[in-house]
Structure formats: C-alpha cells, structure tokens
Design a protein around this motif. Structure first.
Motif, mmCIF file in Angstrom:
data_model
loop_
_atom_site.group_PDB
_atom_site.id
_atom_site.type_symbol
_atom_site.label_atom_id
_atom_site.label_comp_id
_atom_site.label_asym_id
_atom_site.label_seq_id
_atom_site.Cartn_x
_atom_site.Cartn_y
_atom_site.Cartn_z
ATOM 1 N N TYR A 28 46.043 39.496 35.843
ATOM 2 C CA TYR A 28 46.562 38.387 36.645
ATOM 3 C C TYR A 28 47.746 38.870 37.465
ATOM 4 O O TYR A 28 48.606 39.601 36.967
ATOM 5 N N ARG A 29 47.791 38.469 38.739
ATOM 6 C CA ARG A 29 48.911 38.812 39.604
ATOM 7 C C ARG A 29 49.574 37.539 40.111
ATOM 8 O O ARG A 29 48.915 36.666 40.691
ATOM 9 N N ALA A 30 50.862 37.443 39.872
ATOM 10 C CA ALA A 30 51.608 36.270 40.325
ATOM 11 C C ALA A 30 51.647 36.202 41.848
ATOM 12 O O ALA A 30 51.791 35.120 42.423
ATOM 13 N N LYS A 31 51.487 37.356 42.506
ATOM 14 C CA LYS A 31 51.599 37.382 43.963
ATOM 15 C C LYS A 31 50.558 36.505 44.632
ATOM 16 O O LYS A 31 50.847 35.812 45.606
ATOM 17 N N ASN A 32 49.323 36.539 44.135
ATOM 18 C CA ASN A 32 48.295 35.658 44.712
ATOM 19 C C ASN A 32 47.765 34.637 43.705
ATOM 20 O O ASN A 32 46.799 33.940 43.961
ATOM 21 N N LYS A 33 48.420 34.603 42.531
ATOM 22 C CA LYS A 33 48.135 33.593 41.510
ATOM 23 C C LYS A 33 46.658 33.560 41.100
ATOM 24 O O LYS A 33 46.054 32.500 40.971
ATOM 25 N N LYS A 34 46.107 34.746 40.861
ATOM 26 C CA LYS A 34 44.732 34.834 40.378
ATOM 27 C C LYS A 34 44.524 36.179 39.678
ATOM 28 O O LYS A 34 45.334 37.101 39.828
ATOM 29 N N VAL A 35 43.461 36.261 38.907
ATOM 30 C CA VAL A 35 43.100 37.532 38.288
ATOM 31 C C VAL A 35 42.494 38.425 39.360
ATOM 32 O O VAL A 35 41.587 38.016 40.087
ATOM 33 N N ASN A 36 43.017 39.627 39.484
ATOM 34 C CA ASN A 36 42.559 40.588 40.478
ATOM 35 C C ASN A 36 41.830 41.741 39.823
ATOM 36 O O ASN A 36 42.258 42.215 38.758
ATOM 37 N N ASN A 37 40.753 42.197 40.442
ATOM 38 C CA ASN A 37 40.195 43.474 40.019
ATOM 39 C C ASN A 37 40.880 44.568 40.834
ATOM 40 O O ASN A 37 41.711 44.281 41.714
ATOM 41 N N PHE A 38 40.561 45.813 40.542
ATOM 42 C CA PHE A 38 41.285 46.904 41.183
ATOM 43 C C PHE A 38 41.050 46.939 42.687
ATOM 44 O O PHE A 38 41.968 47.218 43.467
ATOM 45 N N GLY A 39 39.827 46.620 43.103
ATOM 46 C CA GLY A 39 39.535 46.602 44.532
ATOM 47 C C GLY A 39 40.380 45.576 45.271
ATOM 48 O O GLY A 39 40.860 45.832 46.381
ATOM 49 N N MET A 40 40.590 44.433 44.650
ATOM 50 C CA MET A 40 41.438 43.400 45.254
ATOM 51 C C MET A 40 42.879 43.882 45.370
ATOM 52 O O MET A 40 43.577 43.570 46.345
ATOM 53 N N ARG A 41 43.315 44.632 44.386
ATOM 54 C CA ARG A 41 44.672 45.186 44.439
ATOM 55 C C ARG A 41 44.810 46.147 45.612
ATOM 56 O O ARG A 41 45.832 46.159 46.313
ATOM 57 N N LEU A 42 43.787 46.969 45.835
ATOM 58 C CA LEU A 42 43.797 47.878 46.975
ATOM 59 C C LEU A 42 43.796 47.100 48.289
ATOM 60 O O LEU A 42 44.474 47.492 49.251
ATOM 61 N N GLN A 43 43.062 46.017 48.340
ATOM 62 C CA GLN A 43 43.046 45.183 49.544
ATOM 63 C C GLN A 43 44.454 44.689 49.870
ATOM 64 O O GLN A 43 44.850 44.637 51.035
ATOM 65 N N GLY A 44 45.205 44.332 48.813
ATOM 66 C CA GLY A 44 46.570 43.881 49.020
ATOM 67 C C GLY A 44 47.441 44.954 49.634
ATOM 68 O O GLY A 44 48.316 44.673 50.477
ATOM 69 N N CYS A 45 47.212 46.199 49.248
ATOM 70 C CA CYS A 45 47.971 47.311 49.831
ATOM 71 C C CYS A 45 47.719 47.416 51.329
ATOM 72 O O CYS A 45 48.639 47.652 52.115
ATOM 73 N N PHE A 46 46.460 47.259 51.719
ATOM 74 C CA PHE A 46 46.140 47.341 53.145
ATOM 75 C C PHE A 46 46.762 46.184 53.913
ATOM 76 O O PHE A 46 47.229 46.341 55.044
ATOM 77 N N ARG A 47 46.792 45.018 53.309
ATOM 78 C CA ARG A 47 47.337 43.847 53.983
ATOM 79 C C ARG A 47 48.849 43.921 54.152
ATOM 80 O O ARG A 47 49.380 43.533 55.201
ATOM 81 N N PHE A 48 49.543 44.394 53.143
ATOM 82 C CA PHE A 48 51.001 44.366 53.158
ATOM 83 C C PHE A 48 51.636 45.735 53.410
ATOM 84 O O PHE A 48 52.338 45.924 54.400
ATOM 85 N N SER A 49 51.415 46.693 52.526
ATOM 86 C CA SER A 49 52.058 47.997 52.672
ATOM 87 C C SER A 49 51.579 48.730 53.918
ATOM 88 O O SER A 49 52.352 49.461 54.556
ATOM 89 N N GLU A 50 50.302 48.546 54.264
ATOM 90 C CA GLU A 50 49.758 49.197 55.459
ATOM 91 C C GLU A 50 49.773 48.276 56.672
ATOM 92 O O GLU A 50 49.357 48.680 57.758
ATOM 93 N N ASN A 51 50.236 47.041 56.469
ATOM 94 C CA ASN A 51 50.340 46.072 57.570
ATOM 95 C C ASN A 51 49.061 46.024 58.402
ATOM 96 O O ASN A 51 49.099 46.003 59.628
ATOM 97 N N GLY A 52 47.913 46.048 57.708
ATOM 98 C CA GLY A 52 46.659 46.159 58.440
ATOM 99 C C GLY A 52 45.633 45.097 58.114
ATOM 100 O O GLY A 52 45.949 44.005 57.635
ATOM 101 N N LYS A 53 44.382 45.449 58.381
ATOM 102 C CA LYS A 53 43.262 44.580 58.085
ATOM 103 C C LYS A 53 42.913 44.718 56.601
ATOM 104 O O LYS A 53 43.346 45.665 55.942
#
Length: 292
Positions: free
Chosen positions: A99-124
């Motif tokens: 579970y991640r408080a950031k998006n308030k749901k249980v995330n799998n690893f792929g979803m966590r990587l998606q978050g990196c692209f959205r925020f840390s990489e400021n991308g799609k």
C-alpha cells in the motif's frame, strides 16, 4: 492473570512457549548482495534484462519521448540501482505489492515504476505492459535474484537521518551547495551534459524532477545526500550540512506537480501539507510552484 492465560494459550496453539512469544524481538533487516551484471543470463529473458539495465542507466536515450526531464534512473539509484542505501532496485522489487499513501491504493511494482516516470522523470506514464516497464521489471527482478520476498532488506531506501542540530536554512544550504555541489551540478543547478547526454543531473529547473517527486521532500533529499553525496566522497557532509543543502535545493523552481488542482494553495493543501515540502511557500519573493 487473564492476559497471561491468553498469551499462554496463543503460544500453545502456535506450538511455542509463552515466554518465547513475549520475548520475540523485531526482525532485523537481512543482508543481501545482488548478482553481478556479468551473470545476466543468455536468451530472450537476458536480452530483456539488458534492455532494462540500459533504460535504467541511459534513460534519456532509451526512454526518449517518454521522460520530460534530463534525468537517468541511475542518477538517484546509484550504481545502476545496485548500491545499498541508494534506494536499490533489488530491495524495492521484493517489497511489492504494498500500500502506498501517495496514491492511497495497493501498488504492484510496475505501478511504482509508473510513478517514477510521472514524477521523478516529469514525463508520460508508460502502460504496465509496455516494453519500458516490462524491461525495468525484468532488470529489477534480476537484481533481486535470491532475495526473500516481503522481507526487510538492509540497505533499502535511504538511511534514516537524525534531525539537524539547529533549524536548516536556505542561506546555510547555499553555502554548502557552492562549496560541495556546484562543481558537478553547476551554480544554477542545471547539471552537466556531453553531446546532449546527462553526466551530472539537474537539481532544479526545467530539466529536473517535478514537485511531485520523492526528492521534492527535504527529508528524502537530505537522507540521500548524507548517504551518497558528494559523488565519490560520500559521508563527508555533516547531518546539519545535508539538511541545509537539501533545504536549499528544494527551495528552487522546478516543473509543476502533475496533480495540480485549481491553485498552488489548493495543491499544497491536498498533496504537500507537511513540513518537508517547500511547495507553495514563498522564497526570495516568489511562491514556489507558481509560474514565473
């Protein structure tokens, strides 16, 4: 008396003793060493692992058009995601789903990587079945070869850092930055590049992570800096210096939080209402997060 009887009964059911149950210490983080990259297997799976490594090391090349800044994954996860205390991928992979408080749901690893692209990489945000996400998962899976799933591994994330002896300040952080960081990251935080490729990453400005990234938290930045920076001479900054320079870096302009709603004030209230975020605060007469 009644509590003691309940503890004893639970212990008997579990096949142990009451004293053993009561004295069971919290599990210590387990030591783990990732496999050498020279042991990447042959064949199609190995090719996918190698692609993941290339995306991780050279994100600006292999994920061009997906990322919106000039950062490589390896800029924050050092030694291509294999270095302990630098948010290593082998420790992250075995910790999901969670579970991640950031998006308030249980995330799998792929979803966590998606978050990196959205925020840390400021991308799609690549799709979960995209080659980019699958290759990065394959690479992280390889690095985690032999690691126990769900166990707390030593070296995960960044080491916890004590509070600074005195309140961190922008002015003190600026002095630390000029002396220890500007040589690689430039005085204006823009980073350094050779033939268009990132050598030292931008720490703020249009080529850096956006306001929604984990490094936008002074706490996260201070922990990373204290454990890993300056590059090549890690451990030379004091706790106070790490907090000061993290405060300075995170008090600069950077791309907007993609979760922006209505106004900077509303966005801060919803996503940044904590003492470690400078988003929405006024520094040098400018409200951070507001467009200049």
């Amino acid at each position: 008396m009644r509590t003691s009887m309940i503890v004893t009964a639970i212990a008997v059911i579990a096949g142990g003793s009451a004293s053993a149950l009561a004295a069971t210490p919290a599990a210590k983080p387990l030591a783990f060493n990732p496999p050498a990259l020279t042991s990447i297997p042959k064949g199609k799976f190995g090719a996918e692992v190698k692609l993941g490594e290339n995306i991780f090391r050279h994100t600006t090349v292999y994920a061009h058009g997906i990322i919106g800044d000039a950062l490589n994954c390896s800029n924050c996860h050092l030694n291509a995601g294999a270095l302990a205390d630098s948010a290593p991928m082998w420790a992250a992979y075995t910790a999901y789903p969670t579970y991640r408080a950031k998006n308030k749901k249980v995330n799998n690893f792929g979803m966590r990587l998606q978050g990196c692209f959205r925020f840390s990489e400021n991308g799609k945000v690549p799709k979960l079945d995209s080659q980019t996400i699958v290759a990065l998962e394959a690479y992280s899976y390889f690095l985690a070869t032999g690691a126990p799933t769900g166990a707390k591994l030593a070296g995960r994330g960044y080491p916890k850092l004590a509070a600074p002896p005195k309140p961190a300040t922008y002015a003190a952080g600026e002095a630390v930055y000029k002396q220890n960081c500007s040589l690689c990251h430039e005085a204006d935080g823009s980073g350094q590049y050779v033939r268009g490729q990132t050598v030292f990453p931008a720490l703020w400005g249009s080529k850096s992570f956006n306001w929604g990234a984990g490094m936008g938290s002074i706490k996260n930045a201070a922990e990373f800096i204290h454990a890993n920076m300056p590059y090549g001479v890690a451990g030379t900054l004091s706790v106070q210096q790490a907090w000061d320079v993290a405060t300075y870096i995170d008090s600069q302009n950077r791309p907007q939080d993609p979760r922006f709603v209505k106004s900077v004030a509303e966005t801060r209230k919803k996503f940044h209402d904590n003492k470690f975020s400078m988003y929405g605060k006024t520094v040098n007469g400018h409200v951070l997060g507001a467009q200049k």
